[in-house]
Design a protein around this motif. Structure first.
Motif, PDB file in Angstrom:
ATOM      1  N   GLU A 157     -12.314   2.218   3.170  1.00 35.92           N
ATOM      2  CA  GLU A 157     -11.878   1.173   2.227  1.00 35.92           C
ATOM      3  C   GLU A 157     -12.199   1.591   0.793  1.00 35.92           C
ATOM      4  OE1 GLU A 157     -10.131  -1.783   2.309  1.00 35.92           O
ATOM      5  OE2 GLU A 157     -10.512  -1.710   0.155  1.00 35.92           O
ATOM      6  N   LEU A 158     -11.200   1.479  -0.068  1.00 35.69           N
ATOM      7  CA  LEU A 158     -11.330   1.882  -1.475  1.00 35.69           C
ATOM      8  C   LEU A 158     -12.128   0.869  -2.291  1.00 35.69           C
ATOM      9  CD1 LEU A 158     -10.292   4.129  -3.376  1.00 35.69           C
ATOM     10  CD2 LEU A 158      -8.284   2.717  -3.808  1.00 35.69           C
ATOM     11  N   GLU A 188      -8.787   4.152  10.540  1.00 36.67           N
ATOM     12  CA  GLU A 188      -8.125   3.026   9.884  1.00 36.67           C
ATOM     13  C   GLU A 188      -8.111   3.274   8.379  1.00 36.67           C
ATOM     14  OE1 GLU A 188      -8.312  -1.788  10.151  1.00 36.67           O
ATOM     15  OE2 GLU A 188     -10.213  -0.778   9.741  1.00 36.67           O
ATOM     16  N   ARG A 233     -15.003  -4.948  -0.684  1.00 38.87           N
ATOM     17  CA  ARG A 233     -14.463  -5.020   0.680  1.00 38.87           C
ATOM     18  C   ARG A 233     -15.166  -4.036   1.606  1.00 38.87           C
ATOM     19  NH1 ARG A 233      -8.106  -6.368   0.796  1.00 38.87           N
ATOM     20  NH2 ARG A 233      -8.237  -8.296  -0.383  1.00 38.87           N
ATOM     21  N   GLY A 247     -10.007  -5.564  11.541  1.00 39.62           N
ATOM     22  CA  GLY A 247      -9.244  -4.605  12.345  1.00 39.62           C
ATOM     23  C   GLY A 247     -10.170  -3.601  13.014  1.00 39.62           C
ATOM     24  N   GLY A 267      -2.460  -8.178   1.394  1.00 43.70           N
ATOM     25  CA  GLY A 267      -3.517  -7.173   1.258  1.00 43.70           C
ATOM     26  C   GLY A 267      -4.804  -7.582   1.935  1.00 43.70           C
ATOM     27  N   GLY A 268      -4.785  -8.710   2.619  1.00 45.86           N
ATOM     28  CA  GLY A 268      -5.953  -9.131   3.393  1.00 45.86           C
ATOM     29  C   GLY A 268      -5.897  -8.527   4.783  1.00 45.86           C
ATOM     30  N   HIS A 303      -3.774  -6.981  15.630  1.00 44.73           N
ATOM     31  CA  HIS A 303      -5.068  -6.560  16.179  1.00 44.73           C
ATOM     32  C   HIS A 303      -5.005  -6.472  17.706  1.00 44.73           C
ATOM     33  CE1 HIS A 303      -7.357  -7.920  12.292  1.00 44.73           C
ATOM     34  NE2 HIS A 303      -6.733  -6.766  12.163  1.00 44.73           N
ATOM     35  N   ASP A 330      -2.800   1.138   6.952  1.00 42.01           N
ATOM     36  CA  ASP A 330      -2.754  -0.266   6.521  1.00 42.01           C
ATOM     37  C   ASP A 330      -3.208  -0.416   5.076  1.00 42.01           C
ATOM     38  OD1 ASP A 330      -2.164  -2.880   7.011  1.00 42.01           O
ATOM     39  OD2 ASP A 330      -4.140  -3.401   7.782  1.00 42.01           O
ATOM     40  N   HIS A 331      -2.863   0.557   4.243  1.00 41.46           N
ATOM     41  CA  HIS A 331      -3.481   0.621   2.914  1.00 41.46           C
ATOM     42  C   HIS A 331      -2.489   0.479   1.774  1.00 41.46           C
ATOM     43  CE1 HIS A 331      -1.980   4.426   4.179  1.00 41.46           C
ATOM     44  NE2 HIS A 331      -1.959   4.856   2.942  1.00 41.46           N
ATOM     45  N   ALA A 385      -5.013  -7.727   8.677  1.00 33.75           N
ATOM     46  CA  ALA A 385      -3.816  -7.765   9.519  1.00 33.75           C
ATOM     47  C   ALA A 385      -3.876  -9.005  10.414  1.00 33.75           C
ATOM     48  CB  ALA A 385      -3.731  -6.493  10.355  1.00 33.75           C
ATOM     49  N   TRP A 415      -8.941   7.018   1.406  1.00 33.38           N
ATOM     50  CA  TRP A 415      -8.737   7.520   2.775  1.00 33.38           C
ATOM     51  C   TRP A 415      -8.330   8.992   2.784  1.00 33.38           C
ATOM     52  CZ3 TRP A 415      -4.240   9.704   4.429  1.00 33.38           C
ATOM     53  CH2 TRP A 415      -3.111   9.497   3.639  1.00 33.38           C
ATOM     54  N   GLY A 438      -7.778   1.678   5.154  1.00 36.33           N
ATOM     55  CA  GLY A 438      -7.850   0.344   4.554  1.00 36.33           C
ATOM     56  C   GLY A 438      -8.550  -0.604   5.504  1.00 36.33           C
TER      57      GLY A 438
HETATM   58  C1  LIG Z   1      -3.966  -4.942   4.533  1.00 33.90           C
HETATM   59  S1  LIG Z   1      -5.572  -4.525   4.027  1.00 33.90           S
HETATM   60  C2  LIG Z   1      -6.346  -3.838   5.474  1.00 33.90           C
HETATM   61  C3  LIG Z   1      -6.548  -4.813   6.635  1.00 33.90           C
HETATM   62  C4  LIG Z   1      -7.374  -4.268   7.774  1.00 33.90           C
HETATM   63  N1  LIG Z   1      -6.820  -2.997   8.233  1.00 33.90           N
HETATM   64  C5  LIG Z   1      -7.424  -5.219   8.931  1.00 33.90           C
HETATM   65  O1  LIG Z   1      -6.676  -5.062   9.914  1.00 33.90           O
HETATM   66  O2  LIG Z   1      -8.210  -6.184   8.916  1.00 33.90           O
HETATM   67  C6  LIG Z   1      -5.323  -3.054   3.049  1.00 33.90           C
HETATM   68  C7  LIG Z   1      -6.603  -2.511   2.421  1.00 33.90           C
HETATM   69  O3  LIG Z   1      -6.362  -1.152   2.009  1.00 33.90           O
HETATM   70  C8  LIG Z   1      -7.223  -0.891   0.917  1.00 33.90           C
HETATM   71  N2  LIG Z   1      -6.767   0.355   0.253  1.00 33.90           N
HETATM   72  C9  LIG Z   1      -5.730   0.499  -0.626  1.00 33.90           C
HETATM   73  N3  LIG Z   1      -5.613   1.795  -1.003  1.00 33.90           N
HETATM   74  C10 LIG Z   1      -6.579   2.480  -0.342  1.00 33.90           C
HETATM   75  C11 LIG Z   1      -6.967   3.859  -0.322  1.00 33.90           C
HETATM   76  N4  LIG Z   1      -6.314   4.773  -1.050  1.00 33.90           N
HETATM   77  N5  LIG Z   1      -8.008   4.227   0.467  1.00 33.90           N
HETATM   78  C12 LIG Z   1      -8.674   3.286   1.208  1.00 33.90           C
HETATM   79  N6  LIG Z   1      -8.347   1.963   1.216  1.00 33.90           N
HETATM   80  C13 LIG Z   1      -7.318   1.563   0.455  1.00 33.90           C
HETATM   81  C14 LIG Z   1      -7.114  -2.172   0.076  1.00 33.90           C
HETATM   82  O4  LIG Z   1      -8.216  -2.301  -0.809  1.00 33.90           O
HETATM   83  C15 LIG Z   1      -7.084  -3.263   1.175  1.00 33.90           C
HETATM   84  O5  LIG Z   1      -8.363  -3.815   1.405  1.00 33.90           O
END
Ligand SMILES: C[S@@+](CC[C@H](N)C(=O)[O-])C[C@H]1O[C@@H](n2cnc3c(N)ncnc32)[C@H](O)[C@@H]1O
Length: 153
Positions: A49-50, A26, A54, A34, A4-5, A12, A88-89, A7, A75, A28
Protein backbone atom coordinates in the motif's frame (compact mmCIF):
# COMPACT_ATOMS: atom_id res chain seq x y z
CA UNK A 1 -17.12 1.73 -9.59
CA UNK A 2 -15.84 2.05 -6.03
CA UNK A 3 -14.02 5.05 -4.58
CA UNK A 4 -10.60 3.59 -3.89
CA UNK A 5 -11.77 1.93 -0.70
CA UNK A 6 -12.04 -1.79 -0.08
CA UNK A 7 -13.14 -4.22 -2.77
CA UNK A 8 -16.69 -5.52 -2.41
CA UNK A 9 -17.47 -8.72 -0.47
CA UNK A 10 -18.34 -10.57 -3.70
CA UNK A 11 -14.81 -9.94 -4.97
CA UNK A 12 -13.29 -11.02 -1.69
CA UNK A 13 -15.28 -14.27 -1.95
CA UNK A 14 -13.88 -14.86 -5.46
CA UNK A 15 -10.36 -14.10 -4.24
CA UNK A 16 -10.65 -16.59 -1.36
CA UNK A 17 -11.30 -19.29 -3.95
CA UNK A 18 -8.49 -18.30 -6.30
CA UNK A 19 -5.96 -17.78 -3.49
CA UNK A 20 -6.28 -21.29 -2.09
CA UNK A 21 -2.83 -22.79 -1.52
CA UNK A 22 -1.11 -20.03 -3.50
CA UNK A 23 1.38 -17.24 -2.86
CA UNK A 24 -0.56 -14.01 -3.38
CA UNK A 25 0.46 -10.44 -4.16
CA UNK A 26 -2.07 -7.67 -3.62
CA UNK A 27 -1.36 -4.32 -5.32
CA UNK A 28 -3.10 -1.81 -3.07
CA UNK A 29 -4.05 -2.94 0.45
CA UNK A 30 -6.40 -0.08 1.40
CA UNK A 31 -7.39 -1.16 4.93
CA UNK A 32 -6.38 -4.82 4.75
CA UNK A 33 -9.80 -6.38 4.17
CA UNK A 34 -8.76 -8.07 0.91
CA UNK A 35 -5.52 -9.34 2.41
CA UNK A 36 -7.38 -10.77 5.40
CA UNK A 37 -9.89 -12.51 3.12
CA UNK A 38 -7.21 -14.09 0.93
CA UNK A 39 -5.17 -15.09 3.98
CA UNK A 40 -7.99 -17.47 4.95
CA UNK A 41 -6.98 -19.80 2.11
CA UNK A 42 -3.63 -18.61 0.71
CA UNK A 43 -0.27 -20.05 1.62
CA UNK A 44 1.14 -16.53 1.88
CA UNK A 45 -0.12 -13.01 1.13
CA UNK A 46 2.13 -10.03 0.39
CA UNK A 47 0.11 -6.82 0.27
CA UNK A 48 1.52 -3.42 -0.71
CA UNK A 49 0.00 0.00 0.00
CA UNK A 50 1.33 3.40 -1.07
CA UNK A 51 -0.64 5.55 1.38
CA UNK A 52 1.08 5.55 4.81
CA UNK A 53 -2.14 5.84 6.85
CA UNK A 54 -3.77 3.00 4.92
CA UNK A 55 -0.61 0.90 5.17
CA UNK A 56 -0.66 1.39 8.95
CA UNK A 57 -4.35 0.41 9.09
CA UNK A 58 -3.55 -2.73 7.11
CA UNK A 59 -0.67 -3.63 9.43
CA UNK A 60 -3.03 -3.36 12.41
CA UNK A 61 -5.69 -5.47 10.71
CA UNK A 62 -3.36 -8.31 9.72
CA UNK A 63 -1.07 -8.21 12.77
CA UNK A 64 -2.35 -11.55 14.02
CA UNK A 65 -2.20 -13.29 10.63
CA UNK A 66 1.07 -15.22 10.33
CA UNK A 67 0.82 -15.71 6.57
CA UNK A 68 0.44 -11.99 5.69
CA UNK A 69 3.27 -9.56 5.02
CA UNK A 70 2.02 -5.95 4.83
CA UNK A 71 4.41 -3.60 3.02
CA UNK A 72 4.29 0.17 2.65
CA UNK A 73 5.38 1.71 -0.67
CA UNK A 74 4.92 1.43 -4.40
CA UNK A 75 3.92 -2.05 -5.56
CA UNK A 76 6.43 -1.80 -8.45
CA UNK A 77 9.20 -2.43 -5.92
CA UNK A 78 7.71 -5.80 -4.98
CA UNK A 79 9.77 -8.84 -5.90
CA UNK A 80 8.96 -12.51 -6.33
CA UNK A 81 6.73 -14.76 -8.37
CA UNK A 82 3.12 -15.22 -7.33
CA UNK A 83 0.28 -17.61 -8.08
CA UNK A 84 -2.32 -14.84 -7.73
CA UNK A 85 -1.85 -11.12 -8.29
CA UNK A 86 -4.80 -8.94 -7.27
CA UNK A 87 -4.33 -5.72 -9.25
CA UNK A 88 -6.39 -3.27 -7.23
CA UNK A 89 -4.36 -0.08 -7.23
CA UNK A 90 -5.51 2.07 -10.17
CA UNK A 91 -2.52 2.50 -12.48
CA UNK A 92 -1.48 -0.52 -14.43
CA UNK A 93 1.96 -1.52 -15.69
CA UNK A 94 0.97 -4.85 -17.16
CA UNK A 95 4.48 -5.93 -18.13
CA UNK A 96 5.63 -5.45 -14.54
CA UNK A 97 2.56 -7.29 -13.28
CA UNK A 98 3.37 -10.15 -15.64
CA UNK A 99 6.92 -10.35 -14.26
CA UNK A 100 5.41 -10.88 -10.82
CA UNK A 101 2.96 -13.59 -12.00
CA UNK A 102 4.14 -17.18 -12.40
CA UNK A 103 3.06 -19.18 -15.46
CA UNK A 104 -0.19 -20.77 -14.33
CA UNK A 105 -0.82 -17.89 -11.96
CA UNK A 106 -3.96 -15.76 -11.92
CA UNK A 107 -4.30 -12.00 -12.33
CA UNK A 108 -7.54 -10.47 -11.05
CA UNK A 109 -8.82 -6.99 -11.88
CA UNK A 110 -12.10 -6.00 -10.26
CA UNK A 111 -14.28 -2.89 -10.21
CA UNK A 112 -15.08 -2.98 -13.92
CA UNK A 113 -18.27 -1.90 -15.68
CA UNK A 114 -19.68 -4.89 -17.57
CA UNK A 115 -20.37 -4.80 -21.27
CA UNK A 116 -17.62 -2.39 -22.28
CA UNK A 117 -15.73 -2.96 -25.54
CA UNK A 118 -12.29 -4.54 -25.51
CA UNK A 119 -10.97 -2.23 -28.24
CA UNK A 120 -9.52 0.92 -26.73
CA UNK A 121 -9.57 -0.48 -23.19
CA UNK A 122 -6.01 -1.25 -22.03
CA UNK A 123 -7.16 -3.41 -19.10
CA UNK A 124 -9.36 -5.65 -21.23
CA UNK A 125 -6.89 -5.64 -24.12
CA UNK A 126 -4.12 -7.02 -21.91
CA UNK A 127 -6.12 -9.47 -19.81
CA UNK A 128 -8.42 -10.76 -22.57
CA UNK A 129 -6.28 -10.51 -25.73
CA UNK A 130 -2.60 -10.67 -24.84
CA UNK A 131 -1.28 -14.02 -26.11
CA UNK A 132 0.33 -14.70 -22.72
CA UNK A 133 -3.02 -14.49 -20.93
CA UNK A 134 -6.35 -16.31 -21.06
CA UNK A 135 -9.07 -14.34 -19.33
CA UNK A 136 -12.77 -14.29 -18.59
CA UNK A 137 -14.94 -11.41 -17.44
CA UNK A 138 -17.41 -12.35 -14.69
CA UNK A 139 -20.26 -10.40 -13.13
CA UNK A 140 -19.57 -9.76 -9.45
CA UNK A 141 -22.89 -7.92 -9.01
CA UNK A 142 -25.51 -7.04 -11.65
CA UNK A 143 -23.61 -3.78 -12.32
CA UNK A 144 -19.96 -4.67 -11.69
CA UNK A 145 -17.55 -7.18 -13.12
CA UNK A 146 -14.07 -8.58 -12.65
CA UNK A 147 -11.63 -10.22 -15.02
CA UNK A 148 -9.85 -13.38 -13.95
CA UNK A 149 -6.94 -14.19 -16.25
CA UNK A 150 -4.35 -16.92 -16.10
CA UNK A 151 -0.79 -16.50 -17.37
CA UNK A 152 -0.21 -19.22 -19.95
CA UNK A 153 3.21 -18.20 -21.34
C1 LIG B 1 -9.35 -0.18 -4.23
S1 LIG B 1 -8.15 0.11 -3.01
C2 LIG B 1 -7.59 -1.50 -2.52
C3 LIG B 1 -8.64 -2.37 -1.82
C4 LIG B 1 -8.11 -3.66 -1.24
N1 LIG B 1 -7.38 -4.41 -2.26
C5 LIG B 1 -9.20 -4.52 -0.70
O1 LIG B 1 -9.66 -5.47 -1.36
O2 LIG B 1 -9.68 -4.29 0.43
C6 LIG B 1 -6.74 0.68 -3.95
C7 LIG B 1 -5.54 1.07 -3.09
O3 LIG B 1 -4.38 1.12 -3.93
C8 LIG B 1 -3.49 2.05 -3.36
N2 LIG B 1 -2.45 2.39 -4.36
C9 LIG B 1 -2.55 3.25 -5.42
N3 LIG B 1 -1.39 3.27 -6.12
C10 LIG B 1 -0.55 2.40 -5.51
C11 LIG B 1 0.80 2.00 -5.76
N4 LIG B 1 1.49 2.49 -6.80
N5 LIG B 1 1.37 1.09 -4.93
C12 LIG B 1 0.66 0.59 -3.87
N6 LIG B 1 -0.62 0.95 -3.58
C13 LIG B 1 -1.22 1.84 -4.38
C14 LIG B 1 -4.41 3.21 -2.95
O4 LIG B 1 -3.81 4.04 -1.97
C15 LIG B 1 -5.65 2.44 -2.42
O5 LIG B 1 -5.62 2.30 -1.02
Amino acid sequence: MTDGGSAIPEVHALLRVLAAGRDVLELGSAFGLGAAAMAETARRVVTVELDPDRAAATRRRVASLANVEALEGDWRRATGSFGLVFADHGDYDWERILELTEVGGFVVKDDLTPGRAVDGDPVRTFLLRDPRMVGAELLTTPSTSAIVAVRVA
